[in-house]
Design a protein around this motif. Structure first.
Motif, PDB file in Angstrom:
ATOM      1  N   VAL A 195     -20.723  -0.218  -0.298  1.00 19.90           N
ATOM      2  CA  VAL A 195     -20.116  -0.875   1.209  1.00 19.90           C
ATOM      3  C   VAL A 195     -20.214   0.152   2.198  1.00 19.90           C
ATOM      4  O   VAL A 195     -19.770   1.347   2.090  1.00 19.90           O
ATOM      5  CB  VAL A 195     -18.413  -0.928   0.812  1.00 19.90           C
ATOM      6  N   PHE A 230     -21.373  -3.402  -4.481  1.00 19.91           N
ATOM      7  CA  PHE A 230     -22.694  -2.224  -4.545  1.00 19.91           C
ATOM      8  C   PHE A 230     -22.207  -1.389  -3.125  1.00 19.91           C
ATOM      9  O   PHE A 230     -20.858  -1.177  -3.242  1.00 19.91           O
ATOM     10  CB  PHE A 230     -23.878  -2.838  -4.431  1.00 19.91           C
ATOM     11  N   TYR A 265     -14.130   6.600 -13.514  1.00 18.57           N
ATOM     12  CA  TYR A 265     -13.842   5.567 -12.394  1.00 18.57           C
ATOM     13  C   TYR A 265     -14.396   4.240 -13.105  1.00 18.57           C
ATOM     14  O   TYR A 265     -13.564   3.159 -12.938  1.00 18.57           O
ATOM     15  CB  TYR A 265     -14.467   5.977 -11.078  1.00 18.57           C
ATOM     16  N   ASP A 300       0.957  -1.297   0.014  1.00 18.09           N
ATOM     17  CA  ASP A 300       0.051  -0.094  -0.060  1.00 18.09           C
ATOM     18  C   ASP A 300       0.992   1.201  -0.037  1.00 18.09           C
ATOM     19  O   ASP A 300       1.978   1.237   0.812  1.00 18.09           O
ATOM     20  CB  ASP A 300      -1.041  -0.114   1.236  1.00 18.09           C
ATOM     21  N   ALA A 330       4.676   0.574  -0.823  1.00 15.07           N
ATOM     22  CA  ALA A 330       5.176   0.554  -1.839  1.00 15.07           C
ATOM     23  C   ALA A 330       3.976   1.289  -2.904  1.00 15.07           C
ATOM     24  O   ALA A 330       2.907   0.939  -2.446  1.00 15.07           O
ATOM     25  CB  ALA A 330       5.608  -0.314  -2.600  1.00 15.07           C
ATOM     26  N   SER A 342     -11.289  -6.188  -7.149  1.00 13.83           N
ATOM     27  CA  SER A 342     -12.425  -5.431  -6.581  1.00 13.83           C
ATOM     28  C   SER A 342     -12.939  -4.603  -7.760  1.00 13.83           C
ATOM     29  O   SER A 342     -12.293  -3.594  -7.990  1.00 13.83           O
ATOM     30  CB  SER A 342     -11.688  -4.355  -5.822  1.00 13.83           C
ATOM     31  N   LEU A 353      -0.329   4.156   1.256  1.00 16.23           N
ATOM     32  CA  LEU A 353      -0.984   4.797   2.166  1.00 16.23           C
ATOM     33  C   LEU A 353      -1.403   6.392   1.542  1.00 16.23           C
ATOM     34  O   LEU A 353      -1.397   7.301   2.393  1.00 16.23           O
ATOM     35  CB  LEU A 353       0.215   5.277   3.287  1.00 16.23           C
ATOM     36  N   LEU A 411       2.194   0.905  -6.538  1.00 14.57           N
ATOM     37  CA  LEU A 411       2.165  -0.115  -7.606  1.00 14.57           C
ATOM     38  C   LEU A 411       2.624   0.497  -9.070  1.00 14.57           C
ATOM     39  O   LEU A 411       2.813  -0.230  -9.805  1.00 14.57           O
ATOM     40  CB  LEU A 411       0.477  -0.327  -7.763  1.00 14.57           C
TER      41      LEU A 411
HETATM   42  N1  LIG Z   1     -15.831   1.642  -1.000  1.00 13.42           N
HETATM   43  C1  LIG Z   1     -16.843   1.188  -1.761  1.00 13.42           C
HETATM   44  O1  LIG Z   1     -18.164   1.340  -1.457  1.00 13.42           O
HETATM   45  C2  LIG Z   1     -16.684   0.432  -2.833  1.00 13.42           C
HETATM   46  C3  LIG Z   1     -17.513   0.184  -3.629  1.00 13.42           C
HETATM   47  C4  LIG Z   1     -17.196  -0.459  -4.968  1.00 13.42           C
HETATM   48  C5  LIG Z   1     -15.822  -0.798  -5.385  1.00 13.42           C
HETATM   49  N2  LIG Z   1     -14.846  -0.460  -4.494  1.00 13.42           N
HETATM   50  C6  LIG Z   1     -13.488  -0.985  -4.800  1.00 13.42           C
HETATM   51  O2  LIG Z   1     -13.066  -1.332  -3.539  1.00 13.42           O
HETATM   52  C7  LIG Z   1     -11.449  -1.093  -3.633  1.00 13.42           C
HETATM   53  C8  LIG Z   1     -11.220  -0.754  -2.242  1.00 13.42           C
HETATM   54  O3  LIG Z   1     -11.931   0.531  -1.931  1.00 13.42           O
HETATM   55  P1  LIG Z   1     -11.714   1.407  -0.519  1.00 13.42           P
HETATM   56  O4  LIG Z   1     -13.063   1.721  -0.119  1.00 13.42           O
HETATM   57  O5  LIG Z   1     -11.091   0.324   0.738  1.00 13.42           O
HETATM   58  O6  LIG Z   1     -10.885   2.504  -0.854  1.00 13.42           O
HETATM   59  P2  LIG Z   1      -9.536   3.058  -0.038  1.00 13.42           P
HETATM   60  O7  LIG Z   1      -9.213   4.345  -0.676  1.00 13.42           O
HETATM   61  O8  LIG Z   1     -10.008   2.997   1.424  1.00 13.42           O
HETATM   62  O9  LIG Z   1      -8.438   1.970  -0.243  1.00 13.42           O
HETATM   63  C9  LIG Z   1      -7.628   2.038  -1.280  1.00 13.42           C
HETATM   64  C10 LIG Z   1      -6.159   1.494  -0.997  1.00 13.42           C
HETATM   65  O10 LIG Z   1      -5.210   1.408  -1.886  1.00 13.42           O
HETATM   66  C11 LIG Z   1      -4.195   2.251  -1.710  1.00 13.42           C
HETATM   67  N3  LIG Z   1      -3.658   2.645  -3.075  1.00 13.42           N
HETATM   68  C12 LIG Z   1      -4.341   3.298  -4.038  1.00 13.42           C
HETATM   69  N4  LIG Z   1      -3.543   3.663  -4.973  1.00 13.42           N
HETATM   70  C13 LIG Z   1      -2.429   2.726  -4.886  1.00 13.42           C
HETATM   71  C14 LIG Z   1      -1.171   2.708  -5.525  1.00 13.42           C
HETATM   72  N5  LIG Z   1      -0.846   3.163  -6.628  1.00 13.42           N
HETATM   73  N6  LIG Z   1      -0.169   1.753  -5.017  1.00 13.42           N
HETATM   74  C15 LIG Z   1      -0.443   1.257  -3.702  1.00 13.42           C
HETATM   75  N7  LIG Z   1      -1.416   1.612  -2.965  1.00 13.42           N
HETATM   76  C16 LIG Z   1      -2.381   2.244  -3.274  1.00 13.42           C
HETATM   77  C17 LIG Z   1      -4.808   3.359  -0.790  1.00 13.42           C
HETATM   78  O11 LIG Z   1      -3.530   4.093   0.080  1.00 13.42           O
HETATM   79  C18 LIG Z   1      -5.701   2.774   0.096  1.00 13.42           C
HETATM   80  O12 LIG Z   1      -5.119   2.043   1.286  1.00 13.42           O
HETATM   81  C19 LIG Z   1     -11.224  -0.194  -4.743  1.00 13.42           C
HETATM   82  O13 LIG Z   1     -10.543  -0.889  -5.773  1.00 13.42           O
HETATM   83  C20 LIG Z   1     -12.372   0.522  -5.109  1.00 13.42           C
HETATM   84  O14 LIG Z   1     -12.558   0.814  -6.335  1.00 13.42           O
HETATM   85  C21 LIG Z   1     -15.106   0.211  -3.165  1.00 13.42           C
END
Ligand SMILES: NC(=O)c1ccc[n+]([C@@H]2O[C@H](COP(=O)([O-])OP(=O)(O)OC[C@H]3O[C@@H](n4cnc5c(N)ncnc54)[C@H](O)[C@@H]3O)[C@@H](O)[C@H]2O)c1
Length: 341
Positions: A185, A183, A154, A32, A63, A128, A34, A65
């Motif tokens: 979360v 859907f 997105y 991650d 790190a 995801s 962060l 991605l």
């Molecule tokens: N929260 C929702 O309701 C929801 C709904 C549908 C899909 N999603 C999907 O679920 C996944 C997680 O979402 P979330 O709500 O936990 O979001 P979040 O922002 O809390 O988590 C994403 C994490 O990825 C890390 N991150 C982002 N880009 C990065 C990179 N280039 N390298 C390393 N780390 C990176 C961020 O620091 C964070 O910890 C996502 O793929 C999102 O598209 C979320």
């Protein structure tokens, strides 16, 4: 299994890590950057690992991605059996203003991660995805076969990643994937150890919880003239622990089954006003709500048809209760408030 979890310091990823530590003996490596995830979440996950006598099972690497050589080195060294890929940029309006960020972080970085998996014999990939791939669906509840037509970068960036996965699944028969389309979360760990930390979140239940504890002076309802029972949008809210369980089921499922796509939701929707009233009820706070115009691109109703995941993966939700979801979100917000005091 030896599992790579990208984005494990974020909201949903951290709940999956927590559940893996509580329920399995898998080795977990979190990558991650962060950017929206938190080092405090990693600290709590390490505490959970320690309580479960699994300190050795959890590794965190800070790190990005997009650092392809670094990620390649980690994947070569660690010999993963599976990847669960959460890391992404997730804010729809930001994706409209800055599409390149979304295509780079969500599509390009995901494509590179898939390539590295193929190059290094990592043959299980859980992705995801989101209901945003459906755009404005013509049928409710939405099935996995409902046509995908994203209406913002997105959703498109996620659909493009889905396409890469599907094409690679066809080209390389050993490579298997599960696409989970989430859907809405919501909520926090049922034991309130972790939750959504990122400030300025846009998720309705998080915003309502923040307003209930006084972090926000008021909250907004966007649109009151939708063709729904009370004029506000209807969404399918899934508790984050039930969603985490779907990932654990998906890992097991991939061992004996083929690649597939699944909706993750409860198959039932609540309106924005119902959610707000429920948060008012569980908090006992009659917080201020302001009604304003529609936001562009919000479908009136989004509800998942979840029969596929229930039938094929035997996924059974445990926290299918709006009051419970709101309560966990509220308790988490109170915990954050104490931490900040
Ligand atoms: N929260 C929702 O309701 C929801 C709904 C549908 C899909 N999603 C999907 O679920 C996944 C997680 O979402 P979330 O709500 O936990 O979001 P979040 O922002 O809390 O988590 C994403 C994490 O990825 C890390 N991150 C982002 N880009 C990065 C990179 N280039 N390298 C390393 N780390 C990176 C961020 O620091 C964070 O910890 C996502 O793929 C999102 O598209 C979320």
């Amino acid at each position: 299994m030896n599992i790579l979890i990208t984005g494990g310091a974020g909201y949903i990823g951290s709940h999956v890590v927590k559940q893996l530590l509580d329920e399995t003996n898998h080795n977990i490596t979190i990558i991650d950057n962060l950017s929206t995830g938190s080092i405090k979440t990693i600290k709590t996950l390490k505490e959970i690992a320690k309580i479960n006598n699994k300190e050795e099972n959890l590794d965190f690497i800070e790190a990005d991605l997009s650092n392809f050589p670094l990620i390649e080195g980690i994947i070569k060294a660690k010999k993963f059996d599976a990847v669960i890929h959460f890391a992404a940029s997730i804010i729809v309006p930001e994706s409209v203003k800055n599409p390149i960020k979304y295509y780079m972080n969500n599509t390009v970085n995901t494509t590179n991660l898939i390539k590295l998996c193929l190059d290094n014999n990592v043959n299980k990939f859980i992705f995801s995805s989101t209901a945003a791939v459906y755009g404005q669906p013509y049928e409710i509840p939405v099935k996995e076969t409902t046509p995908t037509k994203p209406i913002n970068p997105y959703g498109m960036s996620k659909l493009m990643s889905e396409t890469v996965l599907k094409d690679c699944g066809l080209a390389y028969p050993d490579f298997k994937y599960i696409i989970l389309r989430y859907f809405n979360v919501a909520g926090a760990d049922i034991k309130i150890r972790i939750g959504q930390r990122f400030p300025n979140a846009t998720h309705l239940i998080k915003v309502a919880a923040e307003t209930a504890v006084g972090k926000r002076e008021k909250m907004y309802v966007f649109g009151t003239d939708y063709p729904t029972k009370d004029g506000t949008c209807i969404r399918d809210y899934i508790h984050v622990d039930d969603l985490a369980d779907a990932h654990i089921k998906a890992l097991e499922y991939l061992t004996d089954n083929d690649s597939d796509v699944f909706n993750c939701g409860y198959g039932y929707g609540y309106s924005v006003l119902e959610v707000i009233n429920t948060m008012k009820k569980v908090s006992g706070v009659d917080f201020k709500v302001e009604f304003t115009g529609r936001r562009e691109g919000d479908p009136a109703i989004l509800i998942a048809d979840n029969s596929k995941i229930k039938n094929k993966m035997k996924w059974q939700p445990k926290y299918n209760n709006l009051e419970l979801i709101c309560k966990t979100a509220l308790e988490w917000e109170k915990k954050l408030l104490k931490e900040e005091a």
